[in-house]
Scaffold this motif. Structure first.
Motif: not given
Ligand code: GRF
Length: 201
Positions: A90-94, A109-114, A123-130
């Motif tokens: 959940a928002g784990y960046l590794r 499981l993972n949650i992805h914001p797209a 490289g597609m995480y957090g604000c980069h995705v949006h």
């Protein structure tokens, strides 16, 4: 039998909170409980959330280990030590270590914001995705919960939900709308996975 969840988070932990809340009084009540929270970041608010909820937590920092393997082995030992059944990123960046994926095959499981497979990958995480969603003038985005395999964002999709993207949206507008949906679908997806695991017993 109630399933034990281990949650890995690198930051804010709002998805962790939605999972905890759903085990306390929502759709995961009686089905699952969070028994362990791990962060690679000592400043992660997720660790504070765990503490407030009296959930065991651990900070495992990459820099304390000589290589990825030994870093991930400690995480695996922690998960096994608490008899975790399902690992929730959940928002784990590794990238999760191979042994964890192998030992918890189809249980990470993972949650992805797209809406994967769009806007996923390294490289597609957090604000980069949006920012990428707004830049490519999408009219919908959303959130995806998926099983984790050896690569970034490629495992089987368990659940997706869309949100609208409006013409004048800034990335943070999309982020807010997507995060609200994340908080709903992560517990729902965990429930689906638990149902599948119970069927295959
Ligand atoms: C969420 O947008 C999630 O999809 C992404 O990182 C963000 C984490 O938010 N992987 P939080 O830490 O759960 O508040």
């Amino acid at each position: 039998m109630i399933k034990c969840l281990g949650v890995l988070s690198s930051g804010e932990g709002s998805n962790l909170q939605s999972i905890i809340d759903s085990t306390n009084g929502g759709i995961l009540k009686g089905l699952a409980k969070v028994v362990l929270v791990i962060s690679n970041n000592p400043n992660a608010y997720a660790l504070k959330r765990a503490e407030k909820e009296s959930i065991k937590f651990a900070c495992v920092e990459r820099k304390s280990f000589k290589d990825e393997e030994s870093f991930n082995d400690v995480i695996l030992t922690e998960l096994q030590g608490m008899k975790v059944d399902i690992v929730c990123l959940a928002g784990y960046l590794r990238l999760v270590g191979q042994r964890i994926i192998r030992d918890y095959r189809n249980k990470v499981l993972n949650i992805h914001p797209a809406l994967l497979p769009k806007f996923g990958g390294k490289g597609m995480y957090g604000c980069h995705v949006h920012a990428a969603v707004v830049k490519s003038r999408e009219t919908v985005s959303g959130a995806t919960v998926h099983l984790v395999d050896e690569n970034y964002d490629t495992g089987k999709i368990i659940m997706q939900r869309e949100v609208r993207v409006f013409e004048n949206d800034m990335p943070q507008d999309v982020a807010g709308r997507v995060l609200a949906v994340e908080h709903k679908i992560y517990p729902e997806a965990i429930k689906i996975l638990i149902g599948d695991l119970n069927k295959n017993l």
